[in-house]
Write a protein that holds these residues in place. Structure first.
Motif, PDB file in Angstrom:
ATOM      1  N   UNK A 297     -67.501  19.761  -9.910  1.00  0.00           N
ATOM      2  CA  UNK A 297     -66.455  19.020 -10.927  1.00  0.00           C
ATOM      3  C   UNK A 297     -67.160  19.095 -11.827  1.00  0.00           C
ATOM      4  N   UNK A 298     -65.703  19.226 -12.769  1.00  0.00           N
ATOM      5  CA  UNK A 298     -65.644  20.197 -13.761  1.00  0.00           C
ATOM      6  C   UNK A 298     -64.854  19.419 -14.467  1.00  0.00           C
ATOM      7  N   UNK A 299     -64.398  18.743 -15.593  1.00  0.00           N
ATOM      8  CA  UNK A 299     -64.648  17.920 -16.353  1.00  0.00           C
ATOM      9  C   UNK A 299     -63.708  16.210 -15.968  1.00  0.00           C
ATOM     10  N   UNK A 300     -65.326  15.877 -15.048  1.00  0.00           N
ATOM     11  CA  UNK A 300     -64.873  14.710 -14.527  1.00  0.00           C
ATOM     12  C   UNK A 300     -63.904  14.708 -13.357  1.00  0.00           C
ATOM     13  N   UNK A 301     -63.832  15.757 -12.637  1.00  0.00           N
ATOM     14  CA  UNK A 301     -62.516  15.825 -11.639  1.00  0.00           C
ATOM     15  C   UNK A 301     -63.380  16.265 -10.048  1.00  0.00           C
ATOM     16  N   UNK A 302     -63.590  16.062  -9.310  1.00  0.00           N
ATOM     17  CA  UNK A 302     -64.104  15.996  -7.781  1.00  0.00           C
ATOM     18  C   UNK A 302     -63.064  17.330  -7.329  1.00  0.00           C
ATOM     19  N   UNK A 303     -64.189  17.602  -6.721  1.00  0.00           N
ATOM     20  CA  UNK A 303     -62.921  18.876  -5.861  1.00  0.00           C
ATOM     21  C   UNK A 303     -63.890  19.080  -5.060  1.00  0.00           C
ATOM     22  N   UNK A 304     -63.111  19.207  -3.364  1.00  0.00           N
ATOM     23  CA  UNK A 304     -63.697  19.255  -2.147  1.00  0.00           C
ATOM     24  C   UNK A 304     -62.460  21.212  -1.757  1.00  0.00           C
ATOM     25  N   UNK A 305     -63.344  21.821  -1.494  1.00  0.00           N
ATOM     26  CA  UNK A 305     -62.648  23.257  -0.758  1.00  0.00           C
ATOM     27  C   UNK A 305     -63.603  23.254   0.319  1.00  0.00           C
ATOM     28  N   UNK A 306     -62.449  22.609   1.391  1.00  0.00           N
ATOM     29  CA  UNK A 306     -63.004  23.511   2.707  1.00  0.00           C
ATOM     30  C   UNK A 306     -61.995  24.351   3.436  1.00  0.00           C
ATOM     31  N   UNK A 307     -62.799  25.684   3.726  1.00  0.00           N
ATOM     32  CA  UNK A 307     -61.228  26.870   3.861  1.00  0.00           C
ATOM     33  C   UNK A 307     -61.103  27.164   2.544  1.00  0.00           C
ATOM     34  N   UNK A 308     -61.474  27.519   1.470  1.00  0.00           N
ATOM     35  CA  UNK A 308     -60.940  28.177   0.358  1.00  0.00           C
ATOM     36  C   UNK A 308     -60.556  28.756   0.336  1.00  0.00           C
ATOM     37  N   UNK A 309     -59.630  29.819   0.353  1.00  0.00           N
ATOM     38  CA  UNK A 309     -58.784  31.435  -0.028  1.00  0.00           C
ATOM     39  C   UNK A 309     -57.904  31.178  -1.481  1.00  0.00           C
ATOM     40  N   UNK A 310     -58.317  31.980  -2.034  1.00  0.00           N
ATOM     41  CA  UNK A 310     -57.878  32.466  -3.434  1.00  0.00           C
ATOM     42  C   UNK A 310     -56.381  32.791  -2.968  1.00  0.00           C
ATOM     43  N   UNK A 311     -55.228  32.651  -3.967  1.00  0.00           N
ATOM     44  CA  UNK A 311     -54.267  33.209  -3.381  1.00  0.00           C
ATOM     45  C   UNK A 311     -53.770  33.792  -4.308  1.00  0.00           C
TER      46      UNK A 311
END
Ligand code: ZN
Length: 194
Positions: free
Chosen positions: A62-76
């Motif tokens: 949660x950066x800047x009041x923005x919730x983010x869920x990352x499941x199986x993330x890969x940085x492209x």
């Protein structure tokens, strides 16, 4: 929902590879809710599954009041470079400067299991917030690969961090810490703890 214990530097799970999630179950959605609650109570902006003793490839941010869920993330994609101070909920009160890309594109599944792509440069908000989000995504995906921010410090700084950590721990060998509910927490707010 419930608060989870946070695993500390020295706990083997922080150094283990995570396992990709193959189905989002109700149990996993409950874990995601608990991870958000724990992260807020601990005044963090990111929390990865190994930090609560779990082996799933999953993180909440949660950066800047923005919730983010990352499941199986890969940085492209990683672009740009900046040095800034970082901390970690698993290594409280230890900070260090880390070089990170200032923009990333990450591919992941959301909490419903839907694939999505996020480019931090296109997220509404200030450039600082975009770069902090990119930093946070890199810090959290590192956790999913068994990596910690202190690994990026010079050997001398790593040794200093280890000495400070030992001193702070005062012989306490427990591998987890519990967090207190956000409303009654007196913990000093540090935005850098991920
Ligand atoms: Zn961390």
């Amino acid at each position: 929902m419930s608060l989870l214990d946070i695993y500390l530097l020295g706990a083997p799970i922080l150094r283990q590879e995570t396992t990709p999630v193959d189905a989002i179950t109700d149990e996993l959605r409950g874990l995601i809710d608990d991870m958000f609650e724990t992260m807020y109570a601990a005044k963090g902006i990111g929390l990865a599954a190994p930090q609560v003793g779990r082996s799933e490839r999953l993180t909440v941010i949660d950066v800047d009041d923005r919730q983010l869920v990352l499941v199986n993330p890969e940085i492209a994609l990683r672009e740009g470079m900046a040095r800034a101070e970082e901390g970690c909920l698993s290594i409280p009160d230890i900070y260090g400067d880390v070089d990170r890309a200032t923009r990333v594109v990450v591919r992941a599944l959301d909490r419903e299991g839907q694939p999505f792509e996020l480019d931090t440069a296109t997220v509404p908000g200030s450039r600082e917030a975009q770069e902090l989000l990119a930093r946070c995504i890199q810090h959290e995906t590192d956790h999913l690969d068994g990596k910690l921010f202190i690994d990026y410090l010079s050997l001398v700084k790593q040794q200093a961090a280890q000495r400070k950590w030992k001193k702070l721990r005062k012989g306490d060998r427990s591998l987890t810490r519990s967090v207190v509910p956000a409303a009654v927490s007196q913990h000093h707010h540090r935005d850098e703890e991920l």
